[in-house]
Write an enzyme that holds these catalytic residues in place. Structure first.
Site, short mmCIF file in Angstrom:
data_model
loop_
_atom_site.label_atom_id
_atom_site.label_comp_id
_atom_site.label_asym_id
_atom_site.label_seq_id
_atom_site.Cartn_x
_atom_site.Cartn_y
_atom_site.Cartn_z
N GLY A 14 0.79 -1.23 0.00
CA GLY A 14 0.00 0.00 0.00
C GLY A 14 0.82 1.28 0.00
CG ASN A 16 1.20 3.32 -5.76
OD1 ASN A 16 1.48 4.32 -6.40
ND2 ASN A 16 1.82 2.16 -5.93
CG LEU A 95 -11.55 -6.48 -10.49
CD1 LEU A 95 -11.33 -4.98 -10.64
CD2 LEU A 95 -12.37 -6.79 -9.24
CG HIS A 111 0.78 -2.50 -15.55
ND1 HIS A 111 0.55 -3.72 -14.96
CD2 HIS A 111 1.70 -2.72 -16.53
CE1 HIS A 111 1.28 -4.65 -15.56
NE2 HIS A 111 2.00 -4.07 -16.50
CG LEU A 146 -4.37 -8.62 -16.95
CD1 LEU A 146 -5.04 -8.32 -15.62
CD2 LEU A 146 -3.51 -9.88 -16.86
C1 GRF Z 1 2.71 -1.01 -7.80
O1 GRF Z 1 3.98 -1.12 -8.35
C2 GRF Z 1 1.67 -0.98 -8.89
O2 GRF Z 1 2.15 -0.49 -10.10
C3 GRF Z 1 1.29 -2.42 -9.05
O3 GRF Z 1 1.37 -2.97 -7.77
C4 GRF Z 1 2.32 -2.24 -7.01
C5 GRF Z 1 1.67 -1.91 -5.70
O4 GRF Z 1 2.58 -1.39 -4.76
N1 GRF Z 1 -0.03 -2.52 -9.66
P1 GRF Z 1 2.08 -0.80 -3.39
O5 GRF Z 1 1.24 -1.88 -2.69
O6 GRF Z 1 1.26 0.42 -3.67
O7 GRF Z 1 3.31 -0.50 -2.62
#
Ligand code: GRF
Length: 202
Positions: A14, A16, A95, A111, A146
């Site tokens: 998490g 992000n 999903l 992504h 996807l």
């Molecule tokens: C990120 O690199 C995102 O691009 C991918 O999953 C990762 C999640 O990282 N879809 P975090 O859980 O936000 O650290």
């Protein structure tokens, strides 16, 4: 300024989500994280949400017969919070087509590759194996295909000769943490929308 509630779906660390929470405070962004939903009860992102006082929900695959019934429960849960945007931030579940079609135009993903290159997992490994010069991040609308929905934003980095999977993960994360909160804010400001499968940016 209209209230702009968002739901963030996670499965893991998490980071992000943390950036989305932190940048809102730092930059006075208008979106509001109404709920964090995880398919993994041990996701560290749930701790981050709790620390920020954001409601959390956990939906485990093992409690549902199939993808259809899981996604049905997920939709009911999401509706409880009436989000204007669903933000996938490391949500590691595919999903169903029905679910994605219901929310098409209102659900986005980040992504770690320059799509359409390297859909799916292990993007950094592939970049290194193929000796790519460029790597990067894509934010896109989620479609039934996807990692194949309409692209909203891409940000590139140059691969260094001494880059490793770990260094790329970290460099990619740095980019993600800047562009994801800003893109969500652009949605909140009404600057981005999907019209006839085309991304409109103002
Ligand atoms: C990120 O690199 C995102 O691009 C991918 O999953 C990762 C999640 O990282 N879809 P975090 O859980 O936000 O650290």
């Amino acid at each position: 300024m209209e209230h702009y509630p968002i739901a963030v779906l996670i499965s893991g660390n998490g980071s992000n989500l943390q950036a989305i929470i932190d940048e809102k405070l730092k930059q006075n962004f208008h979106y509001e994280v109404s709920v964090v939903i995880s398919n993994n009860e041990d996701a560290y992102g749930l701790v981050r949400a709790n620390d920020a006082g954001i409601p959390t929900e956990v939906l485990l695959a093992k409690d549902y017969l199939d993808r259809q019934s899981y996604d049905h429960a997920l939709a009911i849960l999401i509706e409880k919070y009436s989000p204007k945007l669903i933000v996938l931030a490391g949500f590691m579940r595919i999903l169903s087509e029905d679910f994605v079609n219901t929310y098409y135009g209102k659900i986005i993903n980040i992504h770690p590759s320059l799509l359409p290159k390297y859909r799916g997992l292990q993007t950094h490994q592939q970049v290194l194996q193929n000796k790519d010069i460029d790597h990067g991040v894509t934010i896109h609308f989620v479609s039934p295909e996807l990692d194949g929905g309409p692209i909203i934003v891409q940000s590139k980095l140059k691969v260094n000769p001494d880059d490793t999977v770990d260094s790329l993960i970290s460099r990619i994360h740095d980019i993600e943490h800047q562009i994801y909160p800003q893109t969500i804010e652009d949605f909140a400001l009404g600057k981005i929308r999907l019209e006839n499968d085309k991304v409109i940016q103002q």
